[in-house]
Enzyme design. Structure first.
Site, PDB file in Angstrom:
ATOM      1  N   GLN B 128       0.838  -1.198   0.000  1.00 15.03           N
ATOM      2  CA  GLN B 128       0.000   0.000   0.000  1.00 15.03           C
ATOM      3  C   GLN B 128       0.871   1.245   0.000  1.00 15.03           C
ATOM      4  O   GLN B 128       1.587   1.499   0.971  1.00 15.03           O
ATOM      5  CB  GLN B 128      -0.893  -0.008   1.254  1.00 15.03           C
ATOM      6  CG  GLN B 128      -1.814   1.183   1.352  1.00 15.03           C
ATOM      7  CD  GLN B 128      -2.428   1.313   2.726  1.00 15.03           C
ATOM      8  OE1 GLN B 128      -1.748   1.148   3.727  1.00 15.03           O
ATOM      9  NE2 GLN B 128      -3.705   1.606   2.783  1.00 15.03           N
ATOM     10  N   GLY B 129       0.830   2.012  -1.074  1.00 17.56           N
ATOM     11  CA  GLY B 129       1.616   3.243  -1.166  1.00 17.56           C
ATOM     12  C   GLY B 129       0.730   4.461  -1.022  1.00 17.56           C
ATOM     13  O   GLY B 129       0.436   5.155  -1.992  1.00 17.56           O
ATOM     14  N   SER B 131       0.885   6.624   2.276  1.00 24.36           N
ATOM     15  CA  SER B 131       1.573   7.642   3.081  1.00 24.36           C
ATOM     16  C   SER B 131       2.832   8.167   2.389  1.00 24.36           C
ATOM     17  O   SER B 131       3.499   7.440   1.660  1.00 24.36           O
ATOM     18  CB  SER B 131       1.978   7.053   4.430  1.00 24.36           C
ATOM     19  OG  SER B 131       0.871   6.491   5.070  1.00 24.36           O
ATOM     20  N   SER B 163       4.343  -1.168   3.953  1.00 29.10           N
ATOM     21  CA  SER B 163       4.497  -2.529   4.483  1.00 29.10           C
ATOM     22  C   SER B 163       4.663  -3.527   3.342  1.00 29.10           C
ATOM     23  O   SER B 163       4.031  -3.385   2.293  1.00 29.10           O
ATOM     24  CB  SER B 163       3.278  -2.928   5.309  1.00 29.10           C
ATOM     25  OG  SER B 163       3.067  -1.990   6.337  1.00 29.10           O
ATOM     26  N   GLU B 246      -9.924  -1.553   5.523  1.00 29.63           N
ATOM     27  CA  GLU B 246      -8.771  -1.707   6.409  1.00 29.63           C
ATOM     28  C   GLU B 246      -9.200  -1.607   7.870  1.00 29.63           C
ATOM     29  O   GLU B 246      -8.716  -2.325   8.730  1.00 29.63           O
ATOM     30  CB  GLU B 246      -7.727  -0.629   6.082  1.00 29.63           C
ATOM     31  CG  GLU B 246      -6.441  -0.796   6.869  1.00 29.63           C
ATOM     32  CD  GLU B 246      -5.339   0.155   6.422  1.00 29.63           C
ATOM     33  OE1 GLU B 246      -5.666   1.305   6.063  1.00 29.63           O
ATOM     34  OE2 GLU B 246      -4.176  -0.244   6.437  1.00 29.63           O
TER      35      GLU B 246
HETATM   36  C1  LIG Z   1       3.615  -0.522  11.178  1.00 34.27           C
HETATM   37  C2  LIG Z   1       3.114   0.471  10.222  1.00 34.27           C
HETATM   38  C3  LIG Z   1       2.756   0.075   8.956  1.00 34.27           C
HETATM   39  C4  LIG Z   1       2.314   0.995   8.034  1.00 34.27           C
HETATM   40  N1  LIG Z   1       2.031   0.543   6.782  1.00 34.27           N
HETATM   41  C5  LIG Z   1       1.683   1.433   5.850  1.00 34.27           C
HETATM   42  C6  LIG Z   1       1.489   1.016   4.513  1.00 34.27           C
HETATM   43  O1  LIG Z   1       1.641  -0.155   4.200  1.00 34.27           O
HETATM   44  N2  LIG Z   1       1.183   1.926   3.591  1.00 34.27           N
HETATM   45  C7  LIG Z   1       0.995   3.241   3.909  1.00 34.27           C
HETATM   46  O2  LIG Z   1       0.663   4.016   3.035  1.00 34.27           O
HETATM   47  N3  LIG Z   1       1.176   3.692   5.172  1.00 34.27           N
HETATM   48  C8  LIG Z   1       1.531   2.819   6.137  1.00 34.27           C
HETATM   49  N4  LIG Z   1       1.729   3.246   7.420  1.00 34.27           N
HETATM   50  C9  LIG Z   1       1.646   4.686   7.697  1.00 34.27           C
HETATM   51  C10 LIG Z   1       0.500   5.086   8.597  1.00 34.27           C
HETATM   52  O3  LIG Z   1      -0.686   5.075   7.888  1.00 34.27           O
HETATM   53  C11 LIG Z   1       0.861   6.494   9.155  1.00 34.27           C
HETATM   54  O4  LIG Z   1       1.971   6.351   9.975  1.00 34.27           O
HETATM   55  C12 LIG Z   1      -0.277   7.080   9.944  1.00 34.27           C
HETATM   56  O5  LIG Z   1      -1.368   7.393   9.113  1.00 34.27           O
HETATM   57  C13 LIG Z   1       0.130   8.323  10.717  1.00 34.27           C
HETATM   58  O6  LIG Z   1       0.795   9.268   9.935  1.00 34.27           O
HETATM   59  P1  LIG Z   1       2.206   9.849  10.381  1.00 34.27           P
HETATM   60  O7  LIG Z   1       3.059   8.715  10.710  1.00 34.27           O
HETATM   61  O8  LIG Z   1       2.632  10.799   9.328  1.00 34.27           O
HETATM   62  O9  LIG Z   1       1.942  10.632  11.715  1.00 34.27           O
HETATM   63  P2  LIG Z   1       1.495  12.149  11.842  1.00 34.27           P
HETATM   64  O10 LIG Z   1       0.352  12.403  10.930  1.00 34.27           O
HETATM   65  O11 LIG Z   1       2.667  13.036  11.734  1.00 34.27           O
HETATM   66  O12 LIG Z   1       0.940  12.168  13.321  1.00 34.27           O
HETATM   67  C14 LIG Z   1       1.772  12.335  14.466  1.00 34.27           C
HETATM   68  C15 LIG Z   1       0.883  12.522  15.681  1.00 34.27           C
HETATM   69  O13 LIG Z   1       0.043  13.669  15.500  1.00 34.27           O
HETATM   70  C16 LIG Z   1      -1.318  13.299  15.622  1.00 34.27           C
HETATM   71  N5  LIG Z   1      -2.123  14.044  14.656  1.00 34.27           N
HETATM   72  C17 LIG Z   1      -1.856  14.321  13.366  1.00 34.27           C
HETATM   73  N6  LIG Z   1      -2.867  14.977  12.795  1.00 34.27           N
HETATM   74  C18 LIG Z   1      -3.802  15.135  13.752  1.00 34.27           C
HETATM   75  C19 LIG Z   1      -5.099  15.733  13.778  1.00 34.27           C
HETATM   76  N7  LIG Z   1      -5.660  16.291  12.719  1.00 34.27           N
HETATM   77  N8  LIG Z   1      -5.773  15.681  14.946  1.00 34.27           N
HETATM   78  C20 LIG Z   1      -5.235  15.099  16.042  1.00 34.27           C
HETATM   79  N9  LIG Z   1      -4.034  14.520  16.071  1.00 34.27           N
HETATM   80  C21 LIG Z   1      -3.334  14.541  14.929  1.00 34.27           C
HETATM   81  C22 LIG Z   1      -1.368  11.815  15.295  1.00 34.27           C
HETATM   82  O14 LIG Z   1      -2.491  11.199  15.883  1.00 34.27           O
HETATM   83  C23 LIG Z   1      -0.072  11.331  15.890  1.00 34.27           C
HETATM   84  O15 LIG Z   1      -0.250  11.120  17.259  1.00 34.27           O
HETATM   85  C24 LIG Z   1       2.189   2.357   8.375  1.00 34.27           C
HETATM   86  C25 LIG Z   1       2.531   2.769   9.654  1.00 34.27           C
HETATM   87  C26 LIG Z   1       2.976   1.849  10.577  1.00 34.27           C
HETATM   88  C27 LIG Z   1       3.335   2.330  11.946  1.00 34.27           C
END
Ligand SMILES: Cc1cc2nc3c(=O)[nH]c(=O)nc-3n(C[C@H](O)[C@H](O)[C@H](O)COP(=O)(O)OP(=O)(O)OC[C@H]3O[C@@H](n4cnc5c(N)ncnc54)[C@H](O)[C@@H]3O)c2cc1C
Lengths: 334, 401
Positions: B128-129, B131, B163, B246
């Site tokens: 899944q691409g 993020s 992932s 999902e």
């Molecule tokens: C093990 C794992 C597997 C993953 N696999 C995939 C994958 O296969 N494909 C893919 O595309 N992505 C994948 N992801 C990415 C995942 O979807 C993102 O990490 C997730 O959506 C959070 O985005 P971020 O990491 O940029 O955190 P951020 O968006 O930077 O968030 C950081 C913190 O700020 C808070 N925050 C941010 N915006 C808000 C808001 N509007 N209101 C309140 N709080 C907020 C969040 O809750 C969090 O606590 C994976 C992540 C993990 C950990």
């Protein structure tokens, strides 16, 4: 499997909701509070009885042939009873609803309370004592269920100041009279059913708490916008719902399992889980609802206090958190 | 309210159970979690077995290689395979649980014919691409560009936390096809072949020490226009469909797994002497209640989705209620492994299996991702508040671009 409500179940739910909205709406609720804890309103109680709320599970079509008024049951199961009790909980109807329904299912008529011996932690308290027709006493040691004359008990009991303005309590310190043995009653089953129906009341209460918080959050403005637009408030509300929904399905599922299998260990564990989650959804939900209401929530004026206090009463009715958690954890080792 | 199996469901469950008993007896030990090629081989071989026995894609339409049964059968499959301790979908996760269902719901007939059967047969792995480094929670901020060049899109940008990228054949890729449009309206959903020229995968190491996910660099990658699912610039809507899968049923089997794990942990607590602690026992009881209720919530949601699908003749797409489930489940799973740490005491400082038991601490670390991946708990709460409870959108979020 189709876990959704059937058409008949939805109709029952809607009918009870409409009945309660008409007979025990917000004004009646406040009037009951101002009435200084007058106990279950006899008119409302009679209407509930007529509507079949206390004879849900009694045998169908009795036609009053045994000569007792209002003894006809609706012949329904616990699955329907929990839906009705969700509505009673949502309306915050005061009075010993659960024990009265249990008594009805045992073929006994009249307003009833139920106590268990030995009681849990704290004093032995009986709700509405002078207004009861029946007091059921469940002895955990012997597994017996007895019927005791409430007037006899009232003689040695004292009214106490109770936290919930709509649940007056009497403290009983003397030994209870031995009463009459209900030899056909399965005490453990009655306790389990009572725990489940109380959980259903809590689910209704928790539902009211989340709706009330959402309505207030949508109306009240601060900093130039509804407080419900603030994330901190949204997240409080979301957590209320996320605790409520699993509790609601747990209660309904436990009712279905208990109807189908009787009080098997698995069914009793399902009921214990349902009560645990429902207590949490109600007590924490009412608490969060108060927080969303701010200073208004801390006033006697607002209904939030009634939700919170009643959730505490129901938390200590039938199996409490400690008992439920113990039962569930024991089940894990089987 | 009926929780019992219909005769057809009971027959399905019974056949599945006996097949599982036989298949499980012949199953080899799972591979080293760090060895991705071995994991791919193991997971796809199991998928192949399911396929050959007729248990792959039970609720997918027959034209997609599925069995055409209802979502209830799917639930029974998840429940029984998990009960039997069968391998988890693993490397097949994205294909089976979200790219596949999305293509079932939104793909063209050609796309369904081309992509769905190999997923079911365990031949092709998806990732899944979505993020990007600067677009996680704020997914609509994604910047990876796709510029139309004849019957191709030329894609440039980067993705992160992808992932299974190391072993994937295809990637469900979100790209910006119209940089001028408002942010939600210029996005498209593409099927990216991972072996295309210009695709670079760089594994990332997680805090658990494993390589679960990777960075993906895309340098003028040519993707046929026919690989687009849904209309051009309509990718956000398609994405919402994907995410509802999902958050909806993708974690359902794990609830059953957690319930079983809790039972093993209780027995461990008994042998380790922690069981005499009433406060600890109480937490066990509460968690048991939580997992039971979460499973009931899955059954409830599936009943609703099945009925809606029957009514409209369409597919069963999980609703926003999926967020309620995701929120509670991800937290309950973390509480489970925190409880394990308390049972183990200083033993929780060790990585690796304890006797016959699992790698409790490794799982505890792994589980920290549950409140982040697939939408953080904060994002789920906002979804519940705004889409289910109908609370107003915060003013700051209604910014223009
Ligand atoms: C093990 C794992 C597997 C993953 N696999 C995939 C994958 O296969 N494909 C893919 O595309 N992505 C994948 N992801 C990415 C995942 O979807 C993102 O990490 C997730 O959506 C959070 O985005 P971020 O990491 O940029 O955190 P951020 O968006 O930077 O968030 C950081 C913190 O700020 C808070 N925050 C941010 N915006 C808000 C808001 N509007 N209101 C309140 N709080 C907020 C969040 O809750 C969090 O606590 C994976 C992540 C993990 C950990």
């Amino acid at each position: 499997m189709d876990f959704r409500l059937t058409v008949e179940q939805r109709e029952l739910q809607a009918a009870v909701r409409a009945l309660l909205a008409g007979r025990f709406g917000p004004e009646r609720l406040r009037a009951a509070v101002d009435d200084d804890g007058g106990g279950p309103d006899p008119v409302l109680w009679a209407e509930l009885r007529r509507a079949g709320v206390f004879g849900l599970r009694g045998p169908d079509g009795a036609d009053g042939s045994d000569g007792r008024a209002g003894s006809d049951g609706l012949g329904l199961g616990l699955a329907e009873a929990v839906l009705v009790f969700e509505e009673l909980g949502r309306a915050l109807v005061p009075g010993p609803l659960v024990a009265t329904e249990l008594a009805g299912a045992l073929g006994l008529d009249g307003t009833a309370a139920l106590v268990r011996l030995p009681a849990g932690r704290g004093p032995l308290l009986v709700e509405q004592l002078p207004r009861l027709d029946l007091l059921l006493v469940l002895d955990t040691g012997s597994g017996e269920l007895r019927r005791v004359d409430p007037a006899e008990v009232a003689a040695g009991a004292e009214p106490v100041r109770a936290v919930d303005p709509l649940t007056p309590l009497w403290r009983v310190d003397a030994a209870l009279p031995s009463g009459t043995l209900l030899d056909r009653a399965d005490a453990a089953l009655v306790w389990t059913e009572g725990t489940l129906l109380t959980a259903a009341l809590q689910v209704g209460l928790a539902d009211r708490a989340v709706r009330s918080a959402v309505v207030h959050a949508g109306r009240r403005e601060q900093f130039g916008q509804p407080i419900g637009a603030f994330q901190a408030v949204q997240h409080l509300c979301a957590d209320m719902l996320a605790r409520l929904e699993p509790a609601r399905v747990a209660v309904r599922a436990a009712a279905v399992v208990l109807d189908a299998d009787g009080a098997t260990p698995a069914a009793r564990a399902a009921v214990a889980g349902a009560k645990l989650l429902a207590d949490e959804a109600a007590v924490r939900g009412a608490r969060d609802c108060l927080q969303v209401h701010g200073g208004m929530g801390f006033t006697w004026e607002a209904d939030v206090q009634l939700l919170l206090k009643r959730s505490w009463v129901w938390q200590h009715s039938f199996a409490d958190s400690e008992e439920c958690a113990e039962l569930l954890s024991r089940q894990l080792l089987l | 309210m009926d929780l019992s199996d219909t005769p057809a469901e009971a027959g399905f469950r019974c056949g599945l159970r006996s097949w599982l008993a036989k298949a499980m007896a012949e199953l080899g030990p799972p591979p080293d979690p760090a060895d991705w090629p071995a994991r791919r081989a193991y997971d796809t071989a199991w998928q192949r077995q399911l396929y050959e026995a007729g248990y792959a894609g039970v609720h997918w339409p027959a034209e997609a290689g599925g069995r055409g049964a209802g979502p209830v059968e799917h639930l029974i499959l998840l429940e029984e395979t998990e009960r039997a301790g069968a391998p988890y979908v693993g490397a097949n996760f994205v294909g089976l649980l979200h790219a596949g269902p999305t293509i079932v719901a939104e793909g063209t007939p050609e796309q369904r014919r081309r992509y769905l059967p190999p997923i079911l047969r365990g031949e092709e792995i998806w990732c899944q691409g979505f993020s990007e480094p600067d677009a996680g929670s704020d997914l609509a901020a994604l910047r990876t560009r796709a510029v139309r060049d004849g019957d191709h899109y030329v894609v440039t940008g980067s993705k992160i936390w992808t992932s299974h990228a190391e072993v994937a054949d295809w990637c469900e890729l979100l790209v910006r096809t119209d940089p001028e449009a408002p942010r939600h309206q210029g996005i498209s959903w593409l099927i990216l072949p991972m072996d295309a020229s210009g695709v670079t995968v760089r594994p990332l190491r997680t805090l658990a020490g494993t390589t679960e996910f990777a960075e993906l660099f895309l340098d003028e990658v040519r993707v046929p226009v026919s690989n687009r699912v849904g209309a051009e610039n309509d990718g956000w809507r398609v994405t919402m469909v994907t995410l509802s899968f999902e958050r909806g049923t993708a974690f359902a089997a794990e609830v059953v797994a957690c319930r079983r794990t809790l039972g093993r942990l209780a027995r461990l607590a008994e042998t380790e002497g922690a069981w005499t602690d009433a406060v600890l026992r109480r937490r066990f009881g509460l968690l048991a209640g939580q997992f039971d209720a979460l499973w009931r919530l899955v059954q409830w949601n599936v009943s609703e989705a099945a009925a809606a699908a029957a009514r409209t003749g369409g597919d069963a797409v999980p609703g926003a209620g999926a967020s309620v489930f995701k929120l509670r489940f991800s937290e309950a799973r973390q509480e489970l492994y925190d409880l394990a740490a308390e049972v183990l005491g200083s033993g929780s400082l060790l990585l690796g299996a304890v006797g016959e038991e699992e790698d409790w601490t490794g799982q505890r670390l792994q589980g920290l991702s549950y409140t982040i991946a697939a939408g953080t708990s904060q994002i789920q709460r906002s979804i519940v508040a705004q889409r289910i409870l109908g609370l107003p959108k915060p003013r700051s979020a209604t910014r223009g671009s």
